[in-house]
Design a protein around this motif. Sequence first.
Motif, PDB file in Angstrom:
ATOM      1  N   ILE A 121     -63.647 -13.494 -31.870  1.00  0.00           N
ATOM      2  CA  ILE A 121     -62.233 -13.286 -32.182  1.00  0.00           C
ATOM      3  C   ILE A 121     -61.632 -14.674 -32.358  1.00  0.00           C
ATOM      4  O   ILE A 121     -61.617 -15.473 -31.421  1.00  0.00           O
ATOM      5  CB  ILE A 121     -61.510 -12.531 -31.047  1.00  0.00           C
ATOM      6  N   LYS A 122     -61.186 -14.981 -33.562  1.00  0.00           N
ATOM      7  CA  LYS A 122     -60.793 -16.350 -33.903  1.00  0.00           C
ATOM      8  C   LYS A 122     -59.864 -16.969 -32.864  1.00  0.00           C
ATOM      9  O   LYS A 122     -60.111 -18.066 -32.357  1.00  0.00           O
ATOM     10  CB  LYS A 122     -60.119 -16.362 -35.281  1.00  0.00           C
ATOM     11  N   GLU A 123     -58.798 -16.273 -32.505  1.00  0.00           N
ATOM     12  CA  GLU A 123     -57.818 -16.800 -31.552  1.00  0.00           C
ATOM     13  C   GLU A 123     -58.458 -17.051 -30.190  1.00  0.00           C
ATOM     14  O   GLU A 123     -58.248 -18.105 -29.579  1.00  0.00           O
ATOM     15  CB  GLU A 123     -56.663 -15.803 -31.390  1.00  0.00           C
ATOM     16  N   VAL A 124     -59.268 -16.106 -29.718  1.00  0.00           N
ATOM     17  CA  VAL A 124     -59.868 -16.219 -28.395  1.00  0.00           C
ATOM     18  C   VAL A 124     -60.914 -17.333 -28.361  1.00  0.00           C
ATOM     19  O   VAL A 124     -60.965 -18.127 -27.419  1.00  0.00           O
ATOM     20  CB  VAL A 124     -60.480 -14.875 -27.954  1.00  0.00           C
ATOM     21  N   ASN A 125     -61.760 -17.398 -29.384  1.00  0.00           N
ATOM     22  CA  ASN A 125     -62.777 -18.453 -29.427  1.00  0.00           C
ATOM     23  C   ASN A 125     -62.139 -19.837 -29.425  1.00  0.00           C
ATOM     24  O   ASN A 125     -62.645 -20.764 -28.784  1.00  0.00           O
ATOM     25  CB  ASN A 125     -63.673 -18.286 -30.654  1.00  0.00           C
ATOM     26  N   LYS A 136     -70.411 -14.972 -30.032  1.00  0.00           N
ATOM     27  CA  LYS A 136     -69.931 -13.679 -29.561  1.00  0.00           C
ATOM     28  C   LYS A 136     -69.322 -13.816 -28.174  1.00  0.00           C
ATOM     29  O   LYS A 136     -69.543 -14.805 -27.469  1.00  0.00           O
ATOM     30  CB  LYS A 136     -71.066 -12.656 -29.568  1.00  0.00           C
ATOM     31  N   ASP A 162     -67.872  -9.063 -31.195  1.00  0.00           N
ATOM     32  CA  ASP A 162     -67.905 -10.119 -32.207  1.00  0.00           C
ATOM     33  C   ASP A 162     -66.846 -11.178 -31.904  1.00  0.00           C
ATOM     34  O   ASP A 162     -65.881 -10.926 -31.173  1.00  0.00           O
ATOM     35  CB  ASP A 162     -67.651  -9.520 -33.592  1.00  0.00           C
ATOM     36  N   GLN A 182     -66.433  -8.906 -23.322  1.00  0.00           N
ATOM     37  CA  GLN A 182     -65.091  -8.361 -23.110  1.00  0.00           C
ATOM     38  C   GLN A 182     -65.110  -7.348 -21.970  1.00  0.00           C
ATOM     39  O   GLN A 182     -65.998  -6.503 -21.886  1.00  0.00           O
ATOM     40  CB  GLN A 182     -64.579  -7.685 -24.385  1.00  0.00           C
ATOM     41  N   TRP A 239     -61.795 -11.898 -21.834  1.00  0.00           N
ATOM     42  CA  TRP A 239     -62.904 -12.367 -22.679  1.00  0.00           C
ATOM     43  C   TRP A 239     -63.546 -13.584 -22.034  1.00  0.00           C
ATOM     44  O   TRP A 239     -62.858 -14.485 -21.551  1.00  0.00           O
ATOM     45  CB  TRP A 239     -62.401 -12.754 -24.063  1.00  0.00           C
TER      46      TRP A 239
END
Length: 261
Positions: A109-113, A123, A107, A126, A144
């Motif tokens: 991930i706010k920081e990664v997106n 999505k 799903d 990973q 990611w």
Amino acid sequence: MEQQASKHEQVKQHLHKEITEGNYEPGEKLPSEKRLCDYFKVSRVTVRHALQNLENDGFIYRKQGVGAFVSNQNYKSNLVRLTDFAEDMRQAGLQSSSRLIELKKVDPIKEVNEILDIRPDMKLIQVDRVRLGSGKPIAFDTTWLPPGYGQLLFDEDLTTQTIYNIIEEKYEIPINAGSYRITAANANKFISKHLKLSEGDAVLEIDRCSRTTGNKKVYFQKRYYNPTHVSYVMELSRTDESQGPSKQGLPLKEFSPRFAK
């Protein structure tokens, strides 16, 4: 199993040997990109990457629209080159390989997106791997990727290939640049298990985001190094030799990992 040198690294090594053994004189022009492609039976992207690395290391210089020329080796490059794990291991005299823990869709991930500049509801793919140097667990990576890039990995052997190799060599998507953030962290239960550490032990965390043409983000990675095996060494120049003391700070000549044997 040792990870083989990528095609661009093989081309670079061949040309490097030719230059250092004196087969080309300083100022002499190298064969054209087309001739190099034909000789090595590789793509133009691969040749350009090899030439870029040679230029970064100070062995050649290029003139736009003219070609690549051999540098005077009395001068050193002030550039620092972006490398992958397999290249670092080869330079350290260690055999590189990986142990794949998991490759999956996850799903958002706010920081990664946000770092990857993709939609907040998209999505991610990973990848969790233990990185080995001559069989020893040197580092643990969590990487990611946006789905467009991540889907390219599912049919690949990530124990013997690096993400760099797959993206660049097979799909001809050049990794042109990357940003690094280095900090201290403590190994959680999951990471400590794979690095053979105790939970809470200190590790060296490196966050990096690699980019391709157009500044497009290819992947974001968190790497946790066992500090027993690695340290980073920085080489600075106090002066610009031709201009005297620099007023703009210290030029960075080298920033590279050193691995314990």
